[in-house]
Design a protein around this motif. Structure first.
Motif, PDB file in Angstrom:
ATOM      1  N   ALA A 144       0.828  -1.207   0.000  1.00 18.38           N
ATOM      2  CA  ALA A 144       0.000   0.000   0.000  1.00 18.38           C
ATOM      3  C   ALA A 144       0.862   1.256   0.000  1.00 18.38           C
ATOM      4  CB  ALA A 144      -0.936  -0.017   1.208  1.00 18.38           C
ATOM      5  N   LEU A 145       1.963   1.221   0.718  1.00 14.75           N
ATOM      6  CA  LEU A 145       2.848   2.381   0.780  1.00 14.75           C
ATOM      7  C   LEU A 145       3.566   2.613  -0.548  1.00 14.75           C
ATOM      8  CD1 LEU A 145       4.232   1.806   4.364  1.00 14.75           C
ATOM      9  CD2 LEU A 145       3.067   3.881   3.586  1.00 14.75           C
ATOM     10  N   GLU A 146       3.880   1.556  -1.263  1.00 13.43           N
ATOM     11  CA  GLU A 146       4.525   1.711  -2.558  1.00 13.43           C
ATOM     12  C   GLU A 146       3.582   2.356  -3.575  1.00 13.43           C
ATOM     13  OE1 GLU A 146       7.973   0.852  -3.688  1.00 13.43           O
ATOM     14  OE2 GLU A 146       7.887   1.424  -1.580  1.00 13.43           O
ATOM     15  N   VAL A 147       2.274   2.131  -3.398  1.00 14.05           N
ATOM     16  CA  VAL A 147       1.302   2.807  -4.247  1.00 14.05           C
ATOM     17  C   VAL A 147       1.184   4.273  -3.852  1.00 14.05           C
ATOM     18  CG1 VAL A 147      -1.148   2.920  -4.879  1.00 14.05           C
ATOM     19  CG2 VAL A 147      -0.005   0.699  -4.714  1.00 14.05           C
ATOM     20  N   GLU A 148       1.166   4.526  -2.547  1.00 17.21           N
ATOM     21  CA  GLU A 148       0.992   5.885  -2.033  1.00 17.21           C
ATOM     22  C   GLU A 148       2.223   6.751  -2.260  1.00 17.21           C
ATOM     23  OE1 GLU A 148      -0.942   9.054   0.068  1.00 17.21           O
ATOM     24  OE2 GLU A 148      -1.725   7.167  -0.730  1.00 17.21           O
ATOM     25  N   CYS A 149       3.387   6.198  -1.986  1.00 13.71           N
ATOM     26  CA  CYS A 149       4.625   6.987  -2.097  1.00 13.71           C
ATOM     27  C   CYS A 149       5.791   6.029  -2.347  1.00 13.71           C
ATOM     28  CB  CYS A 149       4.856   7.837  -0.845  1.00 13.71           C
ATOM     29  SG  CYS A 149       4.421   7.035   0.708  1.00 13.71           S
ATOM     30  N   LYS A 150       5.997   5.725  -3.572  1.00 11.89           N
ATOM     31  CA  LYS A 150       6.981   4.720  -4.002  1.00 11.89           C
ATOM     32  C   LYS A 150       8.397   5.059  -3.533  1.00 11.89           C
ATOM     33  CE  LYS A 150       8.750   2.556  -8.250  1.00 11.89           C
ATOM     34  NZ  LYS A 150       8.498   1.166  -7.852  1.00 11.89           N
TER      35      LYS A 150
END
Length: 364
Positions: free
Chosen positions: A134-140
């Motif tokens: 989820a974090l990679e989608v939000e802020c890679k």
């Protein structure tokens, strides 16, 4: 199970379950002599932390980095089961004690920490990976797996303590790229350890005896395999006249329950799904599974803390407490302190794309 294989089972971990057996060659391969029941078992000393004052700060991802970072991790933890939440607390501990708080315990592959005997029963990897995705989608490429583990340990502690444990997590860790299975035995305190051994192993991580006793309260939730406390080297269920002996009522119950080493039982038989100060009452009453728990009564300094943390708050009425048990705040402070050791920076670390493997330098 042979006596020598039973010796191996006791190495399961400070906080966890045992479900597998290994040949004694694995044990010997890690460089340890076979335990002599007539002599205290001594592990090699751990290396002192390399970086006692890392440059971490609260709110590291706020503003222009990744403002939703902590909330994304919290949502993933909220969806976890109580057992997985207990596993996340233990995961943070096992990560920080080996190679520092750098997510090295998450790395997959042969001979990594994850494959070592004390880590075979670790839980919560799926929660960390879910948060990371989820974090990679939000802020890679912004939030490290090491910080996710630290945030998840805090959020799991808060949830299992019904909000009594809640603290700000200094962040800014980078992920390490070294993970060796044989480092686990050199650094993770064993469940059969005496007071000096456990105290010394915590001291090697910059944690004093009070921190050790406070963090031992993590044994108020989670489960353990029977093999971690029933074997020829340290069988807690046998009749014992020493001060470390388990309460016979609990021992008799466990003798009936523990039909195999792989059978899991609660670490805290009274409040198994709560992270609370019941653990210290259990220590007082000798209702604890591990030798490393029982020995907390063996010195005046540790006993007075056990007694303090075991006390319930006074109540003005049936529902209005006066005061607060000091263990909850002490646990929060000890978790922050533990999370400060051997933190990697950008020179020796990276921000992994996937928590289970180091980055492919060509693509990330």
């Amino acid at each position: 199970m042979t006596p020598m294989l039973a010796v191996l089972a006791v190495l399961a971990s400070l906080l966890g379950a045992v479900s597998c057996e290994f040949s004694i060659s694995i044990y010997a391969g890690y460089g340890f002599p076979l335990p002599n029941p007539n002599q205290p078992f001594k592990l090699p000393p751990a290396s002192p932390p390399k970086n006692p004052r890392p440059d971490l700060k609260v709110g590291y991802y706020a503003a222009n980095k990744c403002p939703q970072a902590e909330q994304i991790v919290k949502r993933a933890v909220e969806e976890a089961t109580p057992g997985e939440k207990a596993g996340l607390i233990r995961l943070f501990f096992h990560d920080c004690f080996v190679q520092g708080c750098d997510a090295s315990v998450l790395l997959e592959g042969p001979d990594t920490e994850r494959t070592a005997f004390p880590n075979l029963s670790l839980r919560g990897f799926n929660i960390i990976e879910k948060a990371k995705a989820a974090l990679e989608v939000e802020c890679k490429g912004i939030v490290s797996c090491a910080d996710i583990v630290a945030f998840a340990g805090r959020d799991a502690s808060c949830s299992l303590s019904d909000g009594k444990i809640n603290y700000q997590v200094p962040a800014g860790r980078y992920d390490g790229n070294v993970s060796r299975a044989n480092d686990t035995f050199l650094n993770l305190p064993p469940p059969f350890g005496d007071l000096k051994l456990i105290t010394d192993m915590f001291a090697a991580k910059g944690l004093d005896q009070t921190d050790m006793l406070v963090l031992s309260g993590g044994h108020s939730t989670g489960r353990s395999g029977c093999g971690s406390f029933t074997n020829s080297f340290s069988n807690r269920l046998q009749a014992d006249n020493s001060s470390r002996a388990m309460n016979r009522t609990l021992a008799d119950q466990l003798n009936t329950t523990c039909t195999a080493d792989s059978v899991n039982v609660p670490l805290d038989y009274k409040t198994p799904y709560a992270l609370d100060h019941q653990y210290y009452k259990n220590v007082q009453e000798h209702n604890v599974l591990f030798t490393s728990d029982a020995v907390l009564l063996e010195s005046p300094e540790t006993k007075v803390l056990v007694d303090s943390f075991a006390r319930d708050p006074f109540f003005l009425s049936d529902i209005i407490p006066i005061g607060r048990n000091p263990w909850y705040d002490a646990f929060a402070k000890a978790m922050v302190k533990m999370g400060n050791w051997e933190v990697k920076n950008s020179t020796v670390g990276e921000i992994r794309q996937f928590c289970g493997k180091v980055n492919d330098k060509k693509t990330y």
